[in-house]
Design an enzyme around this catalytic site. Structure first.
Site, PDB file in Angstrom:
ATOM      1  N   ASP A  31       0.840  -1.197   0.000  1.00 30.28           N
ATOM      2  CA  ASP A  31       0.000   0.000   0.000  1.00 30.28           C
ATOM      3  C   ASP A  31       0.875   1.245   0.000  1.00 30.28           C
ATOM      4  O   ASP A  31       1.986   1.237   0.529  1.00 30.28           O
ATOM      5  CB  ASP A  31      -0.911  -0.027   1.248  1.00 30.28           C
ATOM      6  N   ASN A  79     -10.401  -2.856  -6.503  1.00 26.88           N
ATOM      7  CA  ASN A  79      -9.538  -2.025  -7.356  1.00 26.88           C
ATOM      8  C   ASN A  79     -10.100  -1.838  -8.772  1.00 26.88           C
ATOM      9  O   ASN A  79      -9.706  -0.905  -9.485  1.00 26.88           O
ATOM     10  CB  ASN A  79      -8.115  -2.604  -7.460  1.00 26.88           C
TER      11      ASN A  79
HETATM   12  C1  FPP Z   1      -1.697  -0.013  -3.451  1.00 28.59           C
HETATM   13  O1  FPP Z   1      -1.218   1.305  -3.462  1.00 28.59           O
HETATM   14  C2  FPP Z   1      -1.111  -0.812  -4.545  1.00 28.59           C
HETATM   15  C3  FPP Z   1      -1.823  -1.401  -5.544  1.00 28.59           C
HETATM   16  C4  FPP Z   1      -3.275  -1.330  -5.638  1.00 28.59           C
HETATM   17  C5  FPP Z   1      -1.192  -2.147  -6.637  1.00 28.59           C
HETATM   18  C6  FPP Z   1       0.109  -2.804  -6.301  1.00 28.59           C
HETATM   19  C7  FPP Z   1       0.715  -3.341  -7.528  1.00 28.59           C
HETATM   20  C8  FPP Z   1       2.031  -3.296  -7.822  1.00 28.59           C
HETATM   21  C9  FPP Z   1       3.100  -2.797  -6.940  1.00 28.59           C
HETATM   22  C10 FPP Z   1       2.468  -3.861  -9.098  1.00 28.59           C
HETATM   23  C11 FPP Z   1       2.564  -5.319  -8.894  1.00 28.59           C
HETATM   24  C12 FPP Z   1       3.186  -5.957  -9.992  1.00 28.59           C
HETATM   25  C13 FPP Z   1       3.555  -7.231  -9.924  1.00 28.59           C
HETATM   26  C14 FPP Z   1       4.232  -7.854 -11.064  1.00 28.59           C
HETATM   27  C15 FPP Z   1       3.294  -8.044  -8.717  1.00 28.59           C
HETATM   28  P1  FPP Z   1      -2.290   2.485  -3.632  1.00 28.59           P
HETATM   29  O2  FPP Z   1      -2.412   2.779  -5.077  1.00 28.59           O
HETATM   30  O3  FPP Z   1      -3.553   2.083  -2.960  1.00 28.59           O
HETATM   31  O4  FPP Z   1      -1.589   3.651  -2.869  1.00 28.59           O
HETATM   32  P2  FPP Z   1      -2.316   4.857  -2.090  1.00 28.59           P
HETATM   33  O5  FPP Z   1      -3.043   4.243  -0.943  1.00 28.59           O
HETATM   34  O6  FPP Z   1      -1.173   5.707  -1.659  1.00 28.59           O
HETATM   35  O7  FPP Z   1      -3.223   5.536  -3.072  1.00 28.59           O
END
Ligand code: FPP
Length: 258
Positions: A31, A79
């Site tokens: 996150d 998501n």
């Molecule tokens: C949450 O941060 C993260 C995600 C929803 C996606 C995570 C995916 C990756 C790191 C790519 C994965 C790729 C592979 C190949 C496994 P957020 O967007 O919710 O952050 P925020 O809370 O700060 O908005």
């Protein structure tokens, strides 16, 4: 901090880990990608692509200390409601990363696995995943599971439905429904439950992730945003886990009768 200082920190932390008590299964809620990017004046997607470096480093760290299962919450059922451009970018990132990392996964003995409603992913994503799963199926060092279009309630409902169907059609007696049977109908069937759940970015919730499987997991939260997470943080979490007493409902005295 210099690169050298950073490396010795990782080694120093690793040397303090008891290899006999490393969690077999570590689950991670990545996150903070969006906040990481926004703090630098970048688009949220830049946070996701930098998050891939963290996935790689954490995977390396996990194999170094002997973790057998590492499960990332890469895309939740919820998501899908994000802006379409962000969803598309995440799917592209997944496909491109899998393609570029496939040789490295094989060189490092990593078996790829997915949990979740992968039928709902775009065809390009499904095909790349299927190919990567097939080409890493022989690896035995560590199982890397990506939770994709996953939510715990989704899989529990699906399990309940399949059990109900078997009961209705006379294949299963209601008295035969026990914890082991329910576990065997979840998408994690055959995997040990995670002993350690890590969530980054300072949020302290489990967000519909592996709700059945984390019944006895130790939870470890850090304010570090996912793109800044490195194996040092994994080692810190494991050290913290090793310092805790896991009682499973018993008393300390029962666990360690003097
Ligand atoms: C949450 O941060 C993260 C995600 C929803 C996606 C995570 C995916 C990756 C790191 C790519 C994965 C790729 C592979 C190949 C496994 P957020 O967007 O919710 O952050 P925020 O809370 O700060 O908005």
């Amino acid at each position: 901090m210099s690169a050298h200082a950073k490396i010795s920190t990782a080694e120093e932390l690793r040397s303090r880990i008891d290899p006999a008590r490393v969690p077999e299964h570590v689950a991670i809620i990545m996150d903070g990608n969006g906040r990481w990017a926004q703090r630098q004046g970048e688009h949220r997607v830049v946070g996701h692509s930098n998050g891939v470096k963290s996935v790689r480093d954490t995977l390396v760290g996990a194999t170094e200390i002997g973790v057998r299962y590492l499960t990332f919450y890469a895309f939740s059922t919820e998501n899908w409601n994000r802006p379409q451009a962000e969803v598309d970018a995440l799917m592209d990132l997944l496909v491109n990363t899998l393609m570029s990392e496939l040789d490295s996964l094989n060189e490092n003995g990593v078996r790829l696995h997915t949990i979740g409603d992968t039928d709902s992913l775009p065809a390009s994503c499904r095909n790349t995943l299927q190919e990567a799963i097939r080409r890493t199926a022989h690896n035995t060092r560590i199982t890397l599971t990506l939770a994709l279009s996953y939510s715990a309630r989704w899989e529990i409902v699906r399990a309940a439905r399949s059990i109900a169907q078997d009961v209705q059609e006379g294949r299963l007696a209601p008295s035969a429904v026990d914890e082991a049977l329910v576990s065997s109908r979840l998408s994690t069937a055959g995997m040990p439950d995670p002993e350690l759940l890590i969530r980054t970015s300072g949020e302290q919730r489990v967000s519909n992730y592996l709700l059945w499987q984390i019944a006895y997991a130790e939870l470890w939260f850090t304010a570090v945003l996912w793109p800044d997470f490195r194996k040092e943080h994994l080692f810190q979490a494991v050290l913290d886990y090793q310092g805790r007493e896991r009682r499973f409902g018993l008393t300390s005295e029962q666990l360690d009768p003097a």
